[in-house]
Write a protein that holds these residues in place. Sequence first.
Motif, PDB file in Angstrom:
ATOM      1  N   ALA A  21      18.738  20.790   4.967  1.00 56.96           N
ATOM      2  CA  ALA A  21      17.649  21.262   4.100  1.00 56.96           C
ATOM      3  C   ALA A  21      17.441  20.292   2.943  1.00 56.96           C
ATOM      4  N   PHE A  22      18.525  19.772   2.389  1.00 55.54           N
ATOM      5  CA  PHE A  22      18.430  18.813   1.283  1.00 55.54           C
ATOM      6  C   PHE A  22      17.697  17.557   1.739  1.00 55.54           C
ATOM      7  N   ALA A  23      18.084  17.019   2.889  1.00 55.05           N
ATOM      8  CA  ALA A  23      17.490  15.783   3.403  1.00 55.05           C
ATOM      9  C   ALA A  23      15.995  15.947   3.698  1.00 55.05           C
ATOM     10  N   LYS A  24      15.573  17.136   4.089  1.00 58.95           N
ATOM     11  CA  LYS A  24      14.159  17.380   4.373  1.00 58.95           C
ATOM     12  C   LYS A  24      13.286  17.312   3.124  1.00 58.95           C
ATOM     13  N   LEU A  25      13.894  17.339   1.955  1.00 59.14           N
ATOM     14  CA  LEU A  25      13.145  17.201   0.706  1.00 59.14           C
ATOM     15  C   LEU A  25      12.770  15.744   0.448  1.00 59.14           C
ATOM     16  N   PHE A  26      13.356  14.835   1.223  1.00 57.25           N
ATOM     17  CA  PHE A  26      13.151  13.400   1.066  1.00 57.25           C
ATOM     18  C   PHE A  26      12.206  12.868   2.146  1.00 57.25           C
ATOM     19  N   THR A  27      11.559  11.754   1.849  1.00 55.19           N
ATOM     20  CA  THR A  27      10.776  11.061   2.863  1.00 55.19           C
ATOM     21  C   THR A  27      11.742  10.545   3.931  1.00 55.19           C
ATOM     22  N   GLU A  28      11.216  10.189   5.093  1.00 60.83           N
ATOM     23  CA  GLU A  28      12.073   9.676   6.181  1.00 60.83           C
ATOM     24  C   GLU A  28      12.956   8.521   5.726  1.00 60.83           C
ATOM     25  N   ASP A  29      12.383   7.643   4.911  1.00 58.77           N
ATOM     26  CA  ASP A  29      13.132   6.472   4.437  1.00 58.77           C
ATOM     27  C   ASP A  29      13.618   6.646   3.001  1.00 58.77           C
ATOM     28  N   GLY A  30      13.722   7.895   2.550  1.00 62.86           N
ATOM     29  CA  GLY A  30      14.144   8.178   1.185  1.00 62.86           C
ATOM     30  C   GLY A  30      15.539   7.659   0.892  1.00 62.86           C
ATOM     31  N   VAL A  31      15.788   7.440  -0.394  1.00 62.47           N
ATOM     32  CA  VAL A  31      17.089   6.944  -0.840  1.00 62.47           C
ATOM     33  C   VAL A  31      17.575   7.816  -1.993  1.00 62.47           C
ATOM     34  N   TYR A  32      18.832   8.240  -1.902  1.00 64.04           N
ATOM     35  CA  TYR A  32      19.486   8.990  -2.968  1.00 64.04           C
ATOM     36  C   TYR A  32      20.570   8.092  -3.548  1.00 64.04           C
ATOM     37  N   PHE A  36      28.264   8.769  -8.454  1.00 65.70           N
ATOM     38  CA  PHE A  36      29.640   8.519  -8.029  1.00 65.70           C
ATOM     39  C   PHE A  36      29.728   7.664  -6.765  1.00 65.70           C
ATOM     40  N   TYR A  37      28.921   7.981  -5.762  1.00 67.29           N
ATOM     41  CA  TYR A  37      29.099   7.413  -4.428  1.00 67.29           C
ATOM     42  C   TYR A  37      28.149   6.284  -4.056  1.00 67.29           C
ATOM     43  N   GLY A  38      27.136   6.021  -4.880  1.00 71.51           N
ATOM     44  CA  GLY A  38      26.209   4.946  -4.561  1.00 71.51           C
ATOM     45  C   GLY A  38      24.999   5.432  -3.785  1.00 71.51           C
ATOM     46  N   ALA A  39      24.385   4.509  -3.029  1.00 76.42           N
ATOM     47  CA  ALA A  39      23.119   4.789  -2.349  1.00 76.42           C
ATOM     48  C   ALA A  39      23.328   5.320  -0.929  1.00 76.42           C
ATOM     49  N   PHE A  40      22.479   6.291  -0.573  1.00 78.80           N
ATOM     50  CA  PHE A  40      22.424   6.847   0.776  1.00 78.80           C
ATOM     51  C   PHE A  40      20.965   6.775   1.211  1.00 78.80           C
ATOM     52  N   ALA A 101      17.829  13.496 -13.900  1.00 83.71           N
ATOM     53  CA  ALA A 101      17.388  13.141 -12.556  1.00 83.71           C
ATOM     54  C   ALA A 101      16.064  12.407 -12.674  1.00 83.71           C
ATOM     55  N   ILE A 102      15.950  11.284 -11.963  1.00 86.95           N
ATOM     56  CA  ILE A 102      14.742  10.458 -11.981  1.00 86.95           C
ATOM     57  C   ILE A 102      14.297  10.308 -10.532  1.00 86.95           C
ATOM     58  N   MET A 103      13.157  10.895 -10.195  1.00 85.47           N
ATOM     59  CA  MET A 103      12.701  10.895  -8.810  1.00 85.47           C
ATOM     60  C   MET A 103      11.331  10.249  -8.680  1.00 85.47           C
ATOM     61  N   THR A 104      11.201   9.398  -7.673  1.00 82.49           N
ATOM     62  CA  THR A 104       9.905   8.867  -7.278  1.00 82.49           C
ATOM     63  C   THR A 104       9.419   9.746  -6.139  1.00 82.49           C
ATOM     64  N   LEU A 105       8.208  10.271  -6.247  1.00 83.84           N
ATOM     65  CA  LEU A 105       7.668  11.197  -5.259  1.00 83.84           C
ATOM     66  C   LEU A 105       6.601  10.524  -4.398  1.00 83.84           C
ATOM     67  N   SER A 106       6.504  10.982  -3.160  1.00 84.27           N
ATOM     68  CA  SER A 106       5.483  10.510  -2.237  1.00 84.27           C
ATOM     69  C   SER A 106       5.070  11.670  -1.339  1.00 84.27           C
ATOM     70  N   ASP A 107       3.818  12.062  -1.413  1.00 82.96           N
ATOM     71  CA  ASP A 107       3.302  13.178  -0.613  1.00 82.96           C
ATOM     72  C   ASP A 107       4.160  14.441  -0.737  1.00 82.96           C
ATOM     73  N   GLY A 108       4.597  14.746  -1.952  1.00 86.50           N
ATOM     74  CA  GLY A 108       5.358  15.965  -2.200  1.00 86.50           C
ATOM     75  C   GLY A 108       6.827  15.889  -1.829  1.00 86.50           C
ATOM     76  N   LYS A 109       7.284  14.725  -1.407  1.00 89.13           N
ATOM     77  CA  LYS A 109       8.696  14.549  -1.042  1.00 89.13           C
ATOM     78  C   LYS A 109       9.322  13.526  -1.992  1.00 89.13           C
ATOM     79  N   ILE A 110      10.635  13.493  -2.001  1.00 91.06           N
ATOM     80  CA  ILE A 110      11.360  12.540  -2.833  1.00 91.06           C
ATOM     81  C   ILE A 110      11.524  11.241  -2.052  1.00 91.06           C
ATOM     82  N   ALA A 111      11.012  10.159  -2.588  1.00 90.97           N
ATOM     83  CA  ALA A 111      11.174   8.851  -1.951  1.00 90.97           C
ATOM     84  C   ALA A 111      12.439   8.159  -2.470  1.00 90.97           C
ATOM     85  N   ARG A 112      12.703   8.310  -3.765  1.00 87.97           N
ATOM     86  CA  ARG A 112      13.887   7.714  -4.377  1.00 87.97           C
ATOM     87  C   ARG A 112      14.417   8.660  -5.445  1.00 87.97           C
TER      88      ARG A 112
END
Length: 155
Positions: A21-32, A36-40, A101-112
Amino acid sequence: MNVATLLRAFCEAVESRNGEAFAKLFTEDGVYHDVFYGAFAGRAKIAAMIDDWFYRTATDFRWVMHDPVSDGTMLYARYTFSYRSTLPEAKGVRAMFEGVAIMTLSDGKIARYHEVANTAPAFVDLNFAPERIAKIVAKQGAALKARPEMQQHLG
């Protein structure tokens, strides 16, 4: 999805260990970018971050977003974040820290997703030795300074 709904779904997915469910909030190529753990990158890795990485040494997460501000392409929100540590030295204590939290949004989803957080109090809560805290905080600071996309936020 409006900002309040997005942030509520974001926090609830973490708290319920629902990486999918968390991942679906992101674009297909989104980055978190985790403090602590770096980029996903990509939904599969973002889901694994929640299901595996977050819950590897912690449980009972609480994440609350405060005072969100968005122009439709950027979203900023202060947050409080806490969890119960399963690390031996923590002895089951709840650790808490605050951040932005700093989020870049694209079409209602989180891109970064990026965050800036004061994690030091959590390490004190966890009974980490001062030397260990200093090492972790220095490493986080260096990693943050090395990210060019964060320079505009750091001044």
